[in-house]
Design a protein around this motif. Structure first.
Motif, PDB file in Angstrom:
ATOM      1  N   LYS A  25       0.948  -1.063   0.037  1.00 34.35           N
ATOM      2  CA  LYS A  25      -0.132  -0.051   0.069  1.00 34.35           C
ATOM      3  C   LYS A  25       0.852   1.110   0.069  1.00 34.35           C
ATOM      4  N   ASP A  26       0.531   2.116  -0.973  1.00 37.40           N
ATOM      5  CA  ASP A  26       1.622   3.278  -0.933  1.00 37.40           C
ATOM      6  C   ASP A  26       2.899   3.040  -1.109  1.00 37.40           C
ATOM      7  N   ASP A  27       3.665   3.507  -0.334  1.00 37.89           N
ATOM      8  CA  ASP A  27       5.278   3.264  -0.258  1.00 37.89           C
ATOM      9  C   ASP A  27       5.706   2.069   0.757  1.00 37.89           C
ATOM     10  N   MET A  28       4.542   1.483   1.324  1.00 43.75           N
ATOM     11  CA  MET A  28       4.898   0.576   2.248  1.00 43.75           C
ATOM     12  C   MET A  28       4.711  -1.064   1.536  1.00 43.75           C
ATOM     13  N   THR A  29       5.899  -1.962   1.810  1.00 40.47           N
ATOM     14  CA  THR A  29       5.649  -3.218   1.170  1.00 40.47           C
ATOM     15  C   THR A  29       6.094  -4.271   2.164  1.00 40.47           C
ATOM     16  N   ALA A  30       5.411  -5.373   2.255  1.00 40.55           N
ATOM     17  CA  ALA A  30       5.510  -6.272   3.161  1.00 40.55           C
ATOM     18  C   ALA A  30       5.748  -7.641   2.708  1.00 40.55           C
ATOM     19  N   ARG A  31       6.795  -8.409   2.626  1.00 37.00           N
ATOM     20  CA  ARG A  31       7.140  -9.553   1.960  1.00 37.00           C
ATOM     21  C   ARG A  31       7.067 -10.657   3.041  1.00 37.00           C
ATOM     22  N   VAL A  32       6.195 -11.460   3.122  1.00 37.36           N
ATOM     23  CA  VAL A  32       6.155 -12.681   4.093  1.00 37.36           C
ATOM     24  C   VAL A  32       6.589 -13.929   3.463  1.00 37.36           C
ATOM     25  N   LYS A  33       7.675 -14.596   4.080  1.00 37.77           N
ATOM     26  CA  LYS A  33       8.021 -15.916   3.788  1.00 37.77           C
ATOM     27  C   LYS A  33       8.462 -16.579   5.036  1.00 37.77           C
ATOM     28  N   GLY A  34       7.623 -17.685   5.190  1.00 34.92           N
ATOM     29  CA  GLY A  34       7.891 -18.511   6.220  1.00 34.92           C
ATOM     30  C   GLY A  34       7.850 -17.840   7.507  1.00 34.92           C
ATOM     31  N   ASP A  35       8.683 -17.963   8.469  1.00 38.75           N
ATOM     32  CA  ASP A  35       8.630 -17.197   9.608  1.00 38.75           C
ATOM     33  C   ASP A  35       9.378 -15.648   9.553  1.00 38.75           C
ATOM     34  N   SER A  36       9.547 -15.249   8.572  1.00 40.36           N
ATOM     35  CA  SER A  36      10.166 -13.955   8.374  1.00 40.36           C
ATOM     36  C   SER A  36       9.378 -12.947   7.668  1.00 40.36           C
ATOM     37  N   LEU A  37       9.439 -11.747   8.090  1.00 41.03           N
ATOM     38  CA  LEU A  37       8.656 -10.602   7.443  1.00 41.03           C
ATOM     39  C   LEU A  37       9.467  -9.395   7.070  1.00 41.03           C
ATOM     40  N   HIS A  38       9.673  -9.200   6.070  1.00 36.76           N
ATOM     41  CA  HIS A  38      10.507  -8.128   5.334  1.00 36.76           C
ATOM     42  C   HIS A  38       9.843  -6.725   5.109  1.00 36.76           C
ATOM     43  N   LEU A  39       9.908  -5.759   5.662  1.00 35.58           N
ATOM     44  CA  LEU A  39       9.100  -4.842   5.701  1.00 35.58           C
ATOM     45  C   LEU A  39       9.925  -3.567   5.062  1.00 35.58           C
ATOM     46  N   GLU A  40       9.357  -2.785   3.722  1.00 29.77           N
ATOM     47  CA  GLU A  40      10.062  -1.656   3.272  1.00 29.77           C
ATOM     48  C   GLU A  40       9.022  -0.752   3.052  1.00 29.77           C
ATOM     49  N   GLN A  41       9.847   0.518   3.618  1.00 32.64           N
ATOM     50  CA  GLN A  41       9.075   1.937   3.312  1.00 32.64           C
ATOM     51  C   GLN A  41      10.030   2.995   3.029  1.00 32.64           C
ATOM     52  N   GLY A  42       9.833   3.547   1.840  1.00 39.45           N
ATOM     53  CA  GLY A  42      11.106   4.321   1.243  1.00 39.45           C
ATOM     54  C   GLY A  42      12.281   3.695   1.379  1.00 39.45           C
ATOM     55  N   ASN A  43      13.156   4.197   1.968  1.00 37.01           N
ATOM     56  CA  ASN A  43      14.547   3.549   2.051  1.00 37.01           C
ATOM     57  C   ASN A  43      14.846   2.861   3.350  1.00 37.01           C
ATOM     58  N   ASN A  44      13.782   2.646   4.235  1.00 40.27           N
ATOM     59  CA  ASN A  44      13.930   2.035   5.339  1.00 40.27           C
ATOM     60  C   ASN A  44      13.638   0.492   5.261  1.00 40.27           C
ATOM     61  N   ILE A  45      14.525  -0.361   5.748  1.00 38.73           N
ATOM     62  CA  ILE A  45      13.962  -1.776   5.666  1.00 38.73           C
ATOM     63  C   ILE A  45      14.229  -2.336   6.795  1.00 38.73           C
ATOM     64  N   ILE A  46      13.029  -3.108   7.203  1.00 43.25           N
ATOM     65  CA  ILE A  46      12.836  -3.669   8.467  1.00 43.25           C
ATOM     66  C   ILE A  46      12.742  -5.277   8.515  1.00 43.25           C
ATOM     67  N   GLU A  47      13.531  -5.991   9.124  1.00 39.14           N
ATOM     68  CA  GLU A  47      13.492  -7.447   9.010  1.00 39.14           C
ATOM     69  C   GLU A  47      12.936  -7.912  10.257  1.00 39.14           C
ATOM     70  N   LEU A  48      11.877  -8.496  10.309  1.00 39.16           N
ATOM     71  CA  LEU A  48      11.088  -9.214  11.379  1.00 39.16           C
ATOM     72  C   LEU A  48      10.878 -10.549  11.495  1.00 39.16           C
ATOM     73  N   LYS A  49      11.241 -11.277  12.530  1.00 45.19           N
ATOM     74  CA  LYS A  49      11.118 -12.807  12.558  1.00 45.19           C
ATOM     75  C   LYS A  49      10.006 -13.079  13.688  1.00 45.19           C
ATOM     76  N   ARG A  50       9.031 -14.109  13.115  1.00 44.26           N
ATOM     77  CA  ARG A  50       8.361 -14.380  14.191  1.00 44.26           C
ATOM     78  C   ARG A  50       8.704 -15.094  15.244  1.00 44.26           C
ATOM     79  N   THR A  51       8.150 -14.796  16.591  1.00 51.89           N
ATOM     80  CA  THR A  51       8.706 -15.406  17.695  1.00 51.89           C
ATOM     81  C   THR A  51       7.504 -15.619  18.902  1.00 51.89           C
ATOM     82  N   LYS A  52       7.818 -16.272  20.058  1.00 47.12           N
ATOM     83  CA  LYS A  52       6.919 -16.568  20.775  1.00 47.12           C
ATOM     84  C   LYS A  52       7.375 -15.494  22.006  1.00 47.12           C
ATOM     85  N   ILE A  53       6.222 -15.111  22.870  1.00 48.65           N
ATOM     86  CA  ILE A  53       6.288 -14.162  23.747  1.00 48.65           C
ATOM     87  C   ILE A  53       7.178 -14.600  25.148  1.00 48.65           C
TER      88      ILE A  53
END
Length: 144
Positions: A116-144
């Motif tokens: 949506k707009d300039d934000m992209t989320a790519r989900v593959k397995g347990d990881s989520l790769h979030l891009e917004q403009g020049n910012n890239i954030i790597e997220l990993k699924r976890t237990k609390i």
């Protein structure tokens, strides 16, 4: 004496009749679908990291919401809710009291892309790769 026994008997009879338990239940309660949703990974095993999942039936159409907690490389926890309904599939990402909802745009093999707009989320397995403009954030699924 006979009148008091007769009156006592009538009161007891009325008490027993009025306190009779209704076995048929409350007619005004609407029964809902109590099915449980299990999220499986690619090999078909039940995903133990699932934080919460619900299935709601709205006008005969099932809407499935699955909540996960992801962790960024800096340790920040992010709540991610995947929603699948017959009209569209979305992902809602909540962090720092802000929620971004992105619709699903495409699926490539085992990778799903939400955009949506300039934000992209790519989900593959347990990881989520979030891009917004020049910012890239790597997220990993976890237990609390």
């Amino acid at each position: 004496m006979k009148k008091s026994l007769l009156a006592l008997g009538a009161v007891l009879a009325l008490t027993v009749i009025s306190c009779k338990k209704n076995e048929s239940g409350n007619k005004s309660v609407i029964k809902t679908d109590s099915s449980e949703t299990l999220v499986t990974d690619n090999n078909g095993k039940i995903d133990s990291i699932t934080q919460g999942s619900s299935t709601v039936d709205v006008n005969g159409q099932k809407i499935v919401k699955t909540d996960f907690v992801y962790k960024a490389t800096d340790g920040t926890l992010v709540k991610v809710v995947f929603k699948n309904d017959p009209k569209e599939s979305t992902v809602a990402i909540t962090s720092n009291k802000k929620t971004f909802t992105l619709p699903k745009t495409e699926t490539k093999g085992d990778e799903t892309i939400y955009k949506k707009d300039d934000m992209t989320a790519r989900v593959k397995g347990d990881s989520l790769h979030l891009e917004q403009g020049n910012n890239i954030i790597e997220l990993k699924r976890t237990k609390i």
